[in-house]
Design a protein around this motif. Structure first.
Motif, PDB file in Angstrom:
ATOM      1  N   MET A 536      18.223  -3.794   0.676  1.00  0.00           N
ATOM      2  CA  MET A 536      17.132  -4.003   1.628  1.00  0.00           C
ATOM      3  C   MET A 536      16.694  -2.677   2.245  1.00  0.00           C
ATOM      4  SD  MET A 536      15.068  -6.186   2.705  1.00  0.00           S
ATOM      5  CE  MET A 536      15.871  -7.650   2.053  1.00  0.00           C
ATOM      6  N   ALA A 537      17.639  -1.782   2.489  1.00  0.00           N
ATOM      7  CA  ALA A 537      17.286  -0.475   3.056  1.00  0.00           C
ATOM      8  C   ALA A 537      16.394   0.307   2.095  1.00  0.00           C
ATOM      9  CB  ALA A 537      18.559   0.316   3.357  1.00  0.00           C
ATOM     10  N   GLU A 538      16.680   0.206   0.802  1.00  0.00           N
ATOM     11  CA  GLU A 538      15.860   0.900  -0.193  1.00  0.00           C
ATOM     12  C   GLU A 538      14.475   0.275  -0.282  1.00  0.00           C
ATOM     13  OE1 GLU A 538      19.400   2.398  -3.247  1.00  0.00           O
ATOM     14  OE2 GLU A 538      18.649   0.335  -3.339  1.00  0.00           O
ATOM     15  N   ARG A 539      14.411  -1.048  -0.148  1.00  0.00           N
ATOM     16  CA  ARG A 539      13.094  -1.705  -0.121  1.00  0.00           C
ATOM     17  C   ARG A 539      12.283  -1.214   1.075  1.00  0.00           C
ATOM     18  NH1 ARG A 539      12.667  -6.081  -3.595  1.00  0.00           N
ATOM     19  NH2 ARG A 539      14.600  -7.124  -4.250  1.00  0.00           N
ATOM     20  N   ASP A 540      12.936  -1.100   2.220  1.00  0.00           N
ATOM     21  CA  ASP A 540      12.242  -0.666   3.429  1.00  0.00           C
ATOM     22  C   ASP A 540      11.687   0.749   3.280  1.00  0.00           C
ATOM     23  OD1 ASP A 540      12.836  -3.089   4.573  1.00  0.00           O
ATOM     24  OD2 ASP A 540      14.549  -2.365   5.734  1.00  0.00           O
ATOM     25  N   VAL A 541      12.409   1.597   2.544  1.00  0.00           N
ATOM     26  CA  VAL A 541      11.919   2.960   2.301  1.00  0.00           C
ATOM     27  C   VAL A 541      10.612   2.912   1.521  1.00  0.00           C
ATOM     28  CG1 VAL A 541      12.354   5.107   1.040  1.00  0.00           C
ATOM     29  CG2 VAL A 541      14.174   4.076   2.408  1.00  0.00           C
ATOM     30  N   LEU A 542      10.572   2.096   0.480  1.00  0.00           N
ATOM     31  CA  LEU A 542       9.367   2.003  -0.347  1.00  0.00           C
ATOM     32  C   LEU A 542       8.189   1.458   0.454  1.00  0.00           C
ATOM     33  CD1 LEU A 542      10.849   0.589  -3.699  1.00  0.00           C
ATOM     34  CD2 LEU A 542      10.497   2.963  -3.023  1.00  0.00           C
ATOM     35  N   ALA A 543       8.431   0.417   1.240  1.00  0.00           N
ATOM     36  CA  ALA A 543       7.363  -0.153   2.068  1.00  0.00           C
ATOM     37  C   ALA A 543       6.884   0.854   3.103  1.00  0.00           C
ATOM     38  CB  ALA A 543       7.855  -1.426   2.751  1.00  0.00           C
ATOM     39  N   GLY A 544       7.828   1.560   3.701  1.00  0.00           N
ATOM     40  CA  GLY A 544       7.473   2.546   4.723  1.00  0.00           C
ATOM     41  C   GLY A 544       6.644   3.681   4.164  1.00  0.00           C
ATOM     42  N   LYS A 545       7.006   4.169   2.972  1.00  0.00           N
ATOM     43  CA  LYS A 545       6.252   5.265   2.353  1.00  0.00           C
ATOM     44  C   LYS A 545       4.827   4.824   2.022  1.00  0.00           C
ATOM     45  CE  LYS A 545       9.457   8.521   2.017  1.00  0.00           C
ATOM     46  NZ  LYS A 545       9.298   9.859   2.644  1.00  0.00           N
ATOM     47  N   ALA A 546       4.690   3.592   1.551  1.00  0.00           N
ATOM     48  CA  ALA A 546       3.352   3.077   1.236  1.00  0.00           C
ATOM     49  C   ALA A 546       2.506   2.970   2.493  1.00  0.00           C
ATOM     50  CB  ALA A 546       3.466   1.717   0.550  1.00  0.00           C
ATOM     51  N   MET A 547       3.105   2.435   3.554  1.00  0.00           N
ATOM     52  CA  MET A 547       2.356   2.286   4.808  1.00  0.00           C
ATOM     53  C   MET A 547       1.981   3.643   5.392  1.00  0.00           C
ATOM     54  SD  MET A 547       1.704  -0.893   5.582  1.00  0.00           S
ATOM     55  CE  MET A 547       1.690  -1.273   7.338  1.00  0.00           C
ATOM     56  N   GLU A 548       2.839   4.634   5.217  1.00  0.00           N
ATOM     57  CA  GLU A 548       2.508   5.992   5.669  1.00  0.00           C
ATOM     58  C   GLU A 548       1.263   6.501   4.962  1.00  0.00           C
ATOM     59  OE1 GLU A 548       5.772   8.653   5.146  1.00  0.00           O
ATOM     60  OE2 GLU A 548       7.119   7.529   6.473  1.00  0.00           O
ATOM     61  N   GLU A 549       1.182   6.228   3.672  1.00  0.00           N
ATOM     62  CA  GLU A 549       0.006   6.666   2.920  1.00  0.00           C
ATOM     63  C   GLU A 549      -1.239   5.904   3.369  1.00  0.00           C
ATOM     64  OE1 GLU A 549      -1.429   7.028  -1.731  1.00  0.00           O
ATOM     65  OE2 GLU A 549       0.581   7.660  -1.121  1.00  0.00           O
ATOM     66  N   PHE A 550      -1.114   4.605   3.595  1.00  0.00           N
ATOM     67  CA  PHE A 550      -2.258   3.831   4.080  1.00  0.00           C
ATOM     68  C   PHE A 550      -2.759   4.390   5.410  1.00  0.00           C
ATOM     69  CE2 PHE A 550      -0.222  -0.126   1.920  1.00  0.00           C
ATOM     70  CZ  PHE A 550      -0.616   0.336   0.681  1.00  0.00           C
ATOM     71  N   ALA A 551      -1.814   4.787   6.267  1.00  0.00           N
ATOM     72  CA  ALA A 551      -2.167   5.263   7.613  1.00  0.00           C
ATOM     73  C   ALA A 551      -2.993   6.546   7.585  1.00  0.00           C
ATOM     74  CB  ALA A 551      -0.906   5.468   8.440  1.00  0.00           C
ATOM     75  N   THR A 552      -2.865   7.330   6.516  1.00  0.00           N
ATOM     76  CA  THR A 552      -3.626   8.584   6.438  1.00  0.00           C
ATOM     77  C   THR A 552      -5.130   8.339   6.357  1.00  0.00           C
ATOM     78  OG1 THR A 552      -3.448   8.678   4.018  1.00  0.00           O
ATOM     79  CG2 THR A 552      -1.712   9.762   5.305  1.00  0.00           C
ATOM     80  N   TYR A 553      -5.535   7.108   6.039  1.00  0.00           N
ATOM     81  CA  TYR A 553      -6.959   6.777   5.963  1.00  0.00           C
ATOM     82  C   TYR A 553      -7.478   6.202   7.282  1.00  0.00           C
ATOM     83  CZ  TYR A 553      -6.313   7.535   0.985  1.00  0.00           C
ATOM     84  OH  TYR A 553      -6.020   8.098  -0.235  1.00  0.00           O
ATOM     85  N   ALA A 554      -6.612   6.152   8.291  1.00  0.00           N
ATOM     86  CA  ALA A 554      -6.962   5.681   9.641  1.00  0.00           C
ATOM     87  C   ALA A 554      -7.671   4.324   9.639  1.00  0.00           C
ATOM     88  CB  ALA A 554      -7.833   6.722  10.343  1.00  0.00           C
ATOM     89  N   PRO A 555      -7.111   3.317   8.968  1.00  0.00           N
ATOM     90  CA  PRO A 555      -7.754   1.993   8.976  1.00  0.00           C
ATOM     91  C   PRO A 555      -7.367   1.200  10.216  1.00  0.00           C
ATOM     92  CG  PRO A 555      -5.784   1.897   7.653  1.00  0.00           C
ATOM     93  CD  PRO A 555      -5.876   3.317   8.147  1.00  0.00           C
ATOM     94  N   ASP A 556      -8.128   0.178  10.498  1.00  0.00           N
ATOM     95  CA  ASP A 556      -7.759  -0.742  11.579  1.00  0.00           C
ATOM     96  C   ASP A 556      -6.696  -1.726  11.111  1.00  0.00           C
ATOM     97  OD1 ASP A 556      -9.660   0.249  13.533  1.00  0.00           O
ATOM     98  OD2 ASP A 556     -11.210  -0.655  12.272  1.00  0.00           O
ATOM     99  N   LEU A 557      -6.696  -2.022   9.831  1.00  0.00           N
ATOM    100  CA  LEU A 557      -5.689  -2.925   9.284  1.00  0.00           C
ATOM    101  C   LEU A 557      -5.541  -2.713   7.789  1.00  0.00           C
ATOM    102  CD1 LEU A 557      -6.975  -6.557   8.781  1.00  0.00           C
ATOM    103  CD2 LEU A 557      -8.507  -4.693   9.373  1.00  0.00           C
ATOM    104  N   VAL A 558      -4.429  -3.217   7.264  1.00  0.00           N
ATOM    105  CA  VAL A 558      -4.176  -3.234   5.822  1.00  0.00           C
ATOM    106  C   VAL A 558      -4.377  -4.666   5.343  1.00  0.00           C
ATOM    107  CG1 VAL A 558      -2.445  -2.929   4.007  1.00  0.00           C
ATOM    108  CG2 VAL A 558      -2.503  -1.347   5.963  1.00  0.00           C
ATOM    109  N   VAL A 559      -5.145  -4.819   4.265  1.00  0.00           N
ATOM    110  CA  VAL A 559      -5.377  -6.154   3.705  1.00  0.00           C
ATOM    111  C   VAL A 559      -4.754  -6.202   2.314  1.00  0.00           C
ATOM    112  CG1 VAL A 559      -7.078  -7.891   3.063  1.00  0.00           C
ATOM    113  CG2 VAL A 559      -7.538  -6.344   4.972  1.00  0.00           C
ATOM    114  N   THR A 560      -4.077  -7.285   2.016  1.00  0.00           N
ATOM    115  CA  THR A 560      -3.539  -7.511   0.686  1.00  0.00           C
ATOM    116  C   THR A 560      -3.880  -8.928   0.266  1.00  0.00           C
ATOM    117  OG1 THR A 560      -1.557  -7.327  -0.701  1.00  0.00           O
ATOM    118  CG2 THR A 560      -1.264  -8.247   1.512  1.00  0.00           C
ATOM    119  N   SER A 561      -3.487  -9.310  -0.921  1.00  0.00           N
ATOM    120  CA  SER A 561      -3.779 -10.675  -1.382  1.00  0.00           C
ATOM    121  C   SER A 561      -2.535 -11.279  -2.029  1.00  0.00           C
ATOM    122  CB  SER A 561      -4.956 -10.672  -2.370  1.00  0.00           C
ATOM    123  OG  SER A 561      -4.755  -9.725  -3.387  1.00  0.00           O
ATOM    124  N   CYS A 562      -1.396 -10.971  -1.421  1.00  0.00           N
ATOM    125  CA  CYS A 562      -0.110 -11.485  -1.894  1.00  0.00           C
ATOM    126  C   CYS A 562       0.773 -11.765  -0.680  1.00  0.00           C
ATOM    127  CB  CYS A 562       0.558 -10.472  -2.814  1.00  0.00           C
ATOM    128  SG  CYS A 562       2.258 -10.879  -3.237  1.00  0.00           S
TER     129      CYS A 562
END
Length: 592
Positions: A536-562
């Protein structure tokens, strides 16, 4: 006396290579299913064969797909493969012109400058001198780049490269020696006999100014023969088997032969041996971010080939498809993994009797939420609002009790258990009389699309369905001024090639911000059900890195379809995360 034996190593290596490679191809063909053998026989005398020839040139020699990854890397591979091919072809044409016939000892074209030492005036001799030497320089440029890549792979766009076995090192060393040794053979011979172009004659004269070149000629030509022979003998047992295997794979695929998920046959070997271990898939794998560096696809293929694949490596994969998308050979590594899992896993024996009492009802649409949607109830509630608002006659199939779609079991290698769920669900869906099956989970969507037999039933992901409602004017969406980034779920994007519908739908409700890594290059959330070894800790690293990249675009929210992606990203708690159904349901409510 020397000419009687010096080419023997080359000749022995060539014969050995052809016998082993043709033997393997015959074995692979004989191991195909009866229907695949028929496909090969039909395809052999069709336009698909010509298509395969062109693709073999484009990918096997010109390395078009590697060029798309990195131009320098593509040039390196192309100069070695295509340059060597041209040396052989032009060399044979040159020898034919010299002999005035197409029939001559095979070794004459390979060692032409050894046999023809005196200046000649056969038609085109000056052209051939220049052409062969330019081609040799072309190949040598690739060899130099290959040397450099071993020490500075980042220059070629590769942060990581594969680990080589001892046998691979022998093959690589022989390959790296072939063309420098040939260069010395031809320049030394030109220095003695002046039988080359002014370029090689000049280089030969420079060497001759240092000392007598005659004693070096025979040992050098023998060395050239030996390194060729060593490489040809090593090729079938090293990564370089990919050279003939990839050509074979191209023809088989174009003739309609594909990897059969759930059944290992010799087409599996055709794909495994086609892996060049170029290492491109290693950088594509997000598991690197979590410190997992031994289960990337190139290592799994190598382990299958060497028959030492372990569950720890086999099951430590997200099956996100990023490596498959990056693979220049187009190997279906996800299917290979699942097939191997099924082969190595003890099947779970459950009758699932408790599911057979499920009741059905007549409806136009069957809505199947799926397990993960039930764990993210806000998505389910949004979907029900949209269905009600559209006035659909629908049946919420798994509202109270229904089987899982079966794909999580398939990903774990439990095909027999999954098939029981599939059979139960199929019966219920067909009994409803519905013409449409609506799902909002990409995992469910993929298995319903590919593994269920539902004649007359259209399977729709909710991004497709809701967009259709908007286009028909059955949903009025009130756009907001929110800025959002859209995350492509692996199973929906790379797995099912649905990229545009979610974006087109979201553009009616908010402003989408494009990202560098989206669509085919989208990041995995890390929550994949396919990986049973990751912590689970390794999963959290992957999710965190992805969210860090999303944040660089300064969005109000992240949308997914899953629903799984939403649940995984929501744990990071750095940006609001919503499913597109929630976005649209909110926009419809504002309109009302």
């Amino acid at each position: 006396m020397f000419s009687d034996y010096f080419y023997y190593p080359f000749l022995i290596g060539t014969i050995f290579l052809f016998v082993v490679v043709i033997g393997r191809f015959v074995k692979w063909f004989m191991g195909l299913s009866k229907i695949d053998k028929i496909r090969v026989r039909i395809g052999l005398f069709s336009m698909k064969t010509l298509q395969s020839v062109w693709e073999s040139v484009r990918e096997g020699l010109l390395h078009h797909n590697i060029f798309k990854t990195n131009k320098m890397l593509g040039y390196m591979h192309m100069s070695l493969a295509f340059g060597w091919f041209l040396l052989i072809v032009v060399g044979h044409i040159e020898t034919s012109c010299y002999h005035g016939s197409m029939f001559f000892p095979f070794q004459h074209s390979i060692f032409f400058r050894y046999y023809v030492t005196e200046p000649t005036d056969f038609p085109g001799h000056a052209f051939f001198n220049y052409a062969m030497e330019i081609l040799l320089f072309f190949v040598l440029s690739g060899v130099m780049l290959a040397y450099f890549k071993r020490f500075r792979s980042k220059t070629f766009g590769m942060k990581r490269t594969t680990r080589m076995r001892y046998g691979d090192r022998i093959g690589l060393t022989a390959l790296w020696l072939i063309f420098p040794v040939r260069f010395l053979c031809e320049t030394f011979t030109a220095g003695v006999y002046h039988n080359g172009s002014p370029i090689f004659n000049g280089i030969g004269d420079a060497f001759a100014s240092v000392g007598d070149l005659n004693p070096w000629l025979n040992p050098l030509w023998l060395t050239y023969s030996v390194v060729l022979g060593v490489f040809f003998v090593a090729m079938p047992f090293t990564r370089y088997m990919h050279i003939p295997a990839e050509i074979n794979l191209i023809f088989l695929r174009n003739w309609g032969v594909t990897l059969k998920e759930r059944r290992v046959n010799t087409f599996t070997l055709a794909e495994v041996y086609s892996c060049s271990r170029c290492g491109i898939c290693i950088d594509a794998c997000q598991l690197n971010l979590a410190g997992i560096k031994n289960s990337q696809s190139v290592y799994v293929l190598k382990n299958i080939r060497n028959k030492n694949l372990t569950d720890e490596v086999l099951f430590n994969c997200l099956l996100c498809g990023k490596c498959q998308e990056a693979c220049p050979v187009g190997i279906d590594v996800n299917k290979l993994r699942i097939t191997q899992r099924i082969e190595t896993t003890k099947q779970y024996n459950s009758s699932y009797d408790y599911l057979k009492t499920g009741k059905t009802r007549q409806a136009d649409i069957v809505y199947f939420a799926g397990c993960m949607t039930h764990l993210t109830p806000s998505i389910k509630q949004s979907m029900l609002k949209i269905l009600d608002h559209a006035g659909e006659n629908y049946w919420f199939m798994d509202e109270n009790k229904a089987p899982c779609c079966g794909r999580p079991l398939m990903l774990a290698g439990q095909y027999d258990a999954a098939q029981k769920l599939i059979d139960t669900n199929t019966k219920m869906i067909l009994e409803s009389g519905a013409k449409r099956l609506l799902v909002n989970c990409p995992i469910c969507y993929k298995v319903f699309k590919e593994d269920y037999q539902l004649p007359g039933v259209e399977v729709l992901h909710h991004s497709e369905y809701i967009l259709d409602l908007v286009k028909q004017g059955r949903l009025d969406v009130n756009p907001s001024d929110l800025r959002a980034v859209y995350h492509d779920p692996c199973e929906l994007g790379r797995g099912s090639h649905i990229y545009e519908q979610p974006r087109e739908l979201l553009n009616t409700a908010l402003t989408l911000v494009p990202m560098a890594r989206e669509r085919e290059k989208a990041l995995c959330c890390g929550g994949s059900l396919a990986n049973t070894k990751i912590s689970m800790a390794e999963r959290d690293v992957l999710a965190g890195k992805a969210m860090e990249e999303f944040a660089t675009y300064a969005p109000d929210l992240v949308v997914t379809s899953c629903p799984l992606c939403k649940k995984t990203f929501a744990k990071v708690d750095s940006l609001p995360v919503k499913d597109l159904a929630e976005v649209v349901a909110g926009a419809v409510e504002r309109k009302v």
